[in-house]
Design an enzyme around this catalytic site. Structure first.
Site, PDB file in Angstrom:
ATOM      1  CB  ALA A  49      -0.921   0.115   1.625  1.00 38.25           C
ATOM      2  CG  PHE A 117      -6.209   9.728  -1.658  1.00 36.37           C
ATOM      3  CD1 PHE A 117      -4.351   9.799  -1.924  1.00 36.37           C
ATOM      4  CD2 PHE A 117      -6.079   8.084  -2.320  1.00 36.37           C
ATOM      5  CE1 PHE A 117      -3.895   9.034  -1.846  1.00 36.37           C
ATOM      6  CE2 PHE A 117      -5.075   7.089  -2.374  1.00 36.37           C
ATOM      7  CZ  PHE A 117      -4.220   7.301  -1.922  1.00 36.37           C
ATOM      8  CD  GLN A 231     -10.856   0.792  -6.131  1.00 44.23           C
ATOM      9  OE1 GLN A 231     -10.298   0.813  -5.369  1.00 44.23           O
ATOM     10  NE2 GLN A 231     -12.270   1.919  -6.621  1.00 44.23           N
ATOM     11  CG  HIS A 233      -5.031   2.610  -8.605  1.00 42.08           C
ATOM     12  ND1 HIS A 233      -4.691   3.937  -9.458  1.00 42.08           N
ATOM     13  CD2 HIS A 233      -5.036   2.688  -7.864  1.00 42.08           C
ATOM     14  CE1 HIS A 233      -4.127   4.192  -8.600  1.00 42.08           C
ATOM     15  NE2 HIS A 233      -4.021   4.296  -7.697  1.00 42.08           N
ATOM     16  CG  LEU A 243      -0.937   1.417  -6.619  1.00 39.67           C
ATOM     17  CD1 LEU A 243      -1.362   1.855  -7.315  1.00 39.67           C
ATOM     18  CD2 LEU A 243      -0.421   1.444  -5.287  1.00 39.67           C
ATOM     19  CD  GLU A 246      -6.749   8.195  -5.826  1.00 36.52           C
ATOM     20  OE1 GLU A 246      -7.065   6.813  -6.489  1.00 36.52           O
ATOM     21  OE2 GLU A 246      -7.381   8.484  -4.991  1.00 36.52           O
ATOM     22  NE  ARG A 277      -8.033   4.755  -5.998  1.00 39.31           N
ATOM     23  CZ  ARG A 277      -7.619   3.922  -5.312  1.00 39.31           C
ATOM     24  NH1 ARG A 277      -8.200   2.795  -4.782  1.00 39.31           N
ATOM     25  NH2 ARG A 277      -6.980   4.245  -4.710  1.00 39.31           N
ATOM     26  CG  HIS A 345      -6.252  -0.966  -6.733  1.00 42.54           C
ATOM     27  ND1 HIS A 345      -4.460  -1.396  -6.689  1.00 42.54           N
ATOM     28  CD2 HIS A 345      -6.489  -0.075  -5.227  1.00 42.54           C
ATOM     29  CE1 HIS A 345      -4.256  -0.769  -5.455  1.00 42.54           C
ATOM     30  NE2 HIS A 345      -5.886   0.030  -4.457  1.00 42.54           N
ATOM     31  NE  ARG A 380     -10.136   0.528  -1.171  1.00 48.30           N
ATOM     32  CZ  ARG A 380      -9.220   0.734  -1.652  1.00 48.30           C
ATOM     33  NH1 ARG A 380      -9.068   2.078  -0.545  1.00 48.30           N
ATOM     34  NH2 ARG A 380      -8.037   0.572  -2.686  1.00 48.30           N
ATOM     35  CB  SER A 383      -6.591   7.292   1.371  1.00 51.03           C
ATOM     36  OG  SER A 383      -7.827   8.148   1.824  1.00 51.03           O
TER      37      SER A 383
HETATM   38  O1  FUM Z   1      -2.797   4.898  -5.080  1.00 49.72           O
HETATM   39  C1  FUM Z   1      -2.450   4.194  -4.016  1.00 49.72           C
HETATM   40  O2  FUM Z   1      -1.901   4.662  -3.190  1.00 49.72           O
HETATM   41  C2  FUM Z   1      -3.988   3.235  -4.249  1.00 49.72           C
HETATM   42  C3  FUM Z   1      -4.530   3.039  -2.791  1.00 49.72           C
HETATM   43  C4  FUM Z   1      -5.349   2.305  -2.129  1.00 49.72           C
HETATM   44  O3  FUM Z   1      -6.040   1.671  -2.759  1.00 49.72           O
HETATM   45  O4  FUM Z   1      -6.655   2.810  -1.083  1.00 49.72           O
END
Ligand code: FUM
Length: 571
Positions: A49, A117, A231, A233, A243, A246, A277, A345, A380, A383
């Protein structure tokens, strides 16, 4: 052989599992607690993460605001009572971690720093550079070492749950080092095994995320909930799926198409790069399909441009992203934009639980990505998941310990010896001896990933989903009857573990396919080109699936609405 007996067993050593173990161990009755994990806990997927963990900490924010953002983000499918509980508990969990030594990034005044975020209306995400998962996991693992009533079984793979009637009594597990199967008795079991991203071809998830807990729960008689909501990403590196957090957009990064245009103005004009997302992933794929993407050796992509943020911000706030882009794409984000495209993701769906982590099987609890409370509904917000692991991990730990304090141990030794015999027959005498057959494990696994990616991805259609479901059923039969293993050794037989994981993944995939097919609307991450509108009249409800003789059986459950009436979801 029943070598072990505990009050509470936690399966999984990531954030939700360790938080659950800590809370259970701290119960006034001082229960014996075991953490059983197929990997050493620091290798759990929590470690990857990056961006942060959401909590209301300051005057500029409020519980109602965090609740509303989460509920709107969920496309109104989240249970609002659960969300309200979650947002109130999250700050306590973050402050607790701070006191336990988690090295969060701080502002100049010494307070915990918070960043923007996607889908959040204020800066709410607490972070530690861009390695939040590593630091949270490390803090929790260190903390467990203070408890002499927590025992760890690292590199033990749980193969089944043992139940009598509708009550869990323990589990069977395989020790990787020896290949031996054993019984662990338990008054309560908490499943915190993470999601099942590896059922897809292109994912940000580690190899270990194979839906083990979801399949175990199903086989023990529990329900899965909302499995159709997967989900994607928006920003992963093409080729590897690594990744690109975000947080890069939270710090002000841009998404650009081949014409250097910030194309999100056509899709989420108010939020731009901080849109949710599901919407941004669809926007990227639309740009690509309308030929405004770029093409590379690993397919089409768009660009994540951070150059305008400057060296100091990138090196201080996004050092891990910089390192990953340099190492895995050969790109310095200081000088060049990064190629990105959407990748699987996270699972919004999972083992159906209430806010105490309870399933319908007495003594069986779940938490984290393996579970569905639901606070994430159809989509979701980034974060919210680490906070969810902490809040609902703690809740499951507390309630499981309380339950264990009030029930007796199972006296029926035959139950355990029978369970062990069955597993020995299935695994040692069955799987391990499958030396001939038409298909290798990897043939079935790669095909499963391909068909899931083809029919159950960002954009879906009835026909594609039907084809996927039919293919999955064929693959399940092939796995059962026509697959062979090359390694029949007992010691560290990773092929055997892959076979057990594939068995779980095939089961879980079918739940995703059936749930998706029957949801004849578009909501959040479940977007059907043949049914592009949300249909509250018929589908403002959770999908519940349960193991049936012919495959998953489906029921529906109303969504709990407290203050926020479903409305159009416009950003
Ligand atoms: O992009 C990210 O850092 C993901 C965070 C999350 O899925 O909560």
């Amino acid at each position: 052989m029943d070598r072990f007996s505990y009050d509470v067993i936690v399966v999984g050593g990531g954030a939700a599992g360790l938080r659950a173990a800590l809370e259970a161990a701290a119960h006034k009755t001082k229960p014996s607690v075991a953490v059983v994990s197929k990997v050493y806990p620091m290798r759990s997927h929590t470690v990857s993460a990056e961006g942060g963990t959401a909590a209301v900490l300051r005057e500029h924010d409020s519980f109602d605001s965090h609740s509303f953002d989460t509920i709107k983000g969920s496309d109104y499918l989240a249970d609002q009572d659960a969300v309200e509980f979650f947002v109130r508990e999250a700050p306590k969990e973050v402050i607790r971690l701070d006191h336990w030594g988690c090295p969060f990034t701080r502002d100049e005044d010494g307070r915990l720093a918070q960043r923007a975020f996607g889908g959040m209306s204020v800066k709410r995400t607490v972070f530690a550079g861009d390695k939040i998962g590593f630091h949270i996991l490390h803090t929790l693992l260190q903390r467990t070492m203070l408890f002499d009533n927590i025992t760890r079984h690292d590199e033990w793979f749980v193969t089944s749950l043992i139940t009598s009637g509708t009550r869990v009594r323990g589990l069977t597990a395989l020790e990787l080092k020896t290949g031996e199967l054993g019984v662990m008795k338990a008054k309560a079991v908490i499943l915190a095994t993470g999601g099942c991203g590896r059922v897809y071809e292109f994912t940000t998830n580690g190899w270990i995320k194979t839906g083990d807990g979801m399949a175990l729960a199903c086989r023990a008689g529990a329900y899965l909930k909302d499995m159709e909501f997967v989900q994607f990403h928006p920003t992963a590196l093409p080729g590897t799926g690594i990744l690109m957090t975000e947080a890069a957009r939270g710090e002000g990064g841009y998404l650009l198409n081949k014409d250097n245009e910030r194309f999100l103005k056509r899709y989420v004009p108010e939020k731009m790069e901080l849109g949710p997302r599901d919407v941004i992933s669809r926007a990227i794929l639309t740009e690509i399909s309308e030929r405004r993407g770029l093409d590379g050796p690993y397919g089409s992509y768009v660009l994540l441009d951070l150059r305008h943020l400057g060296r100091e911000t990138i090196e201080k706030k996004l050092p891990f992203l910089k390192e990953l882009a340099e190492k895995y794409a050969g790109i310095s984000p200081l000088n060049e934009p990064i190629p990105v495209r959407p990748a699987q993701h996270y699972m919004m769906g999972g083992i159906s639980i209430d806010a105490s982590g309870r399933t319908v099987v007495a003594g069986l609890y779940a938490a984290g990505e393996a579970a569905c409370v639901s606070i994430n509904g159809a989509n979701r917000l980034g974060s919210n998941s680490l906070s969810e692991c902490l809040v609902f991990g703690a809740s499951a730990g507390r309630h499981a310990a309380e339950y264990a304090a009030n029930v007796g141990e199972a006296a029926d030794t035959e139950l355990f010896s029978e369970a062990l015999k069955l597993e020995e027959k299935r695994i040692h005498d069955g799987l391990l001896k499958r030396e001939s057959g038409k298909f290798r494990l990897s043939d079935i696994r790669e095909e499963m990933r391909r068909v899931n990616e083809a029919g159950l991805s960002v954009f879906r259609r009835e026909e594609g989903m039907r084809t996927t479901l039919a293919e999955l059923r064929k693959l399940r039969e092939r796995f059962r009857n026509e697959t062979y293993l090359e390694d029949s050794e007992m010691v560290f037989n990773t092929e055997l573990i892959s076979a057990l994981e594939l068995d779980f993944m095939l089961e879980v995939s079918e739940h995703i396919a059936v749930s998706a097919l029957l949801r004849r609307e578009s909501r959040g991450a479940h977007y059907r080109l043949d049914k592009p509108s949300r249909d509250d009249e018929n589908f403002l409800q959770h999908t519940l699936t349960r193991r049936g003789l012919e495959g998953p059986e489906v029921e529906y459950l109303p969504v709990t609405i407290t203050k926020w009436k479903p409305a159009a979801r416009v950003y």
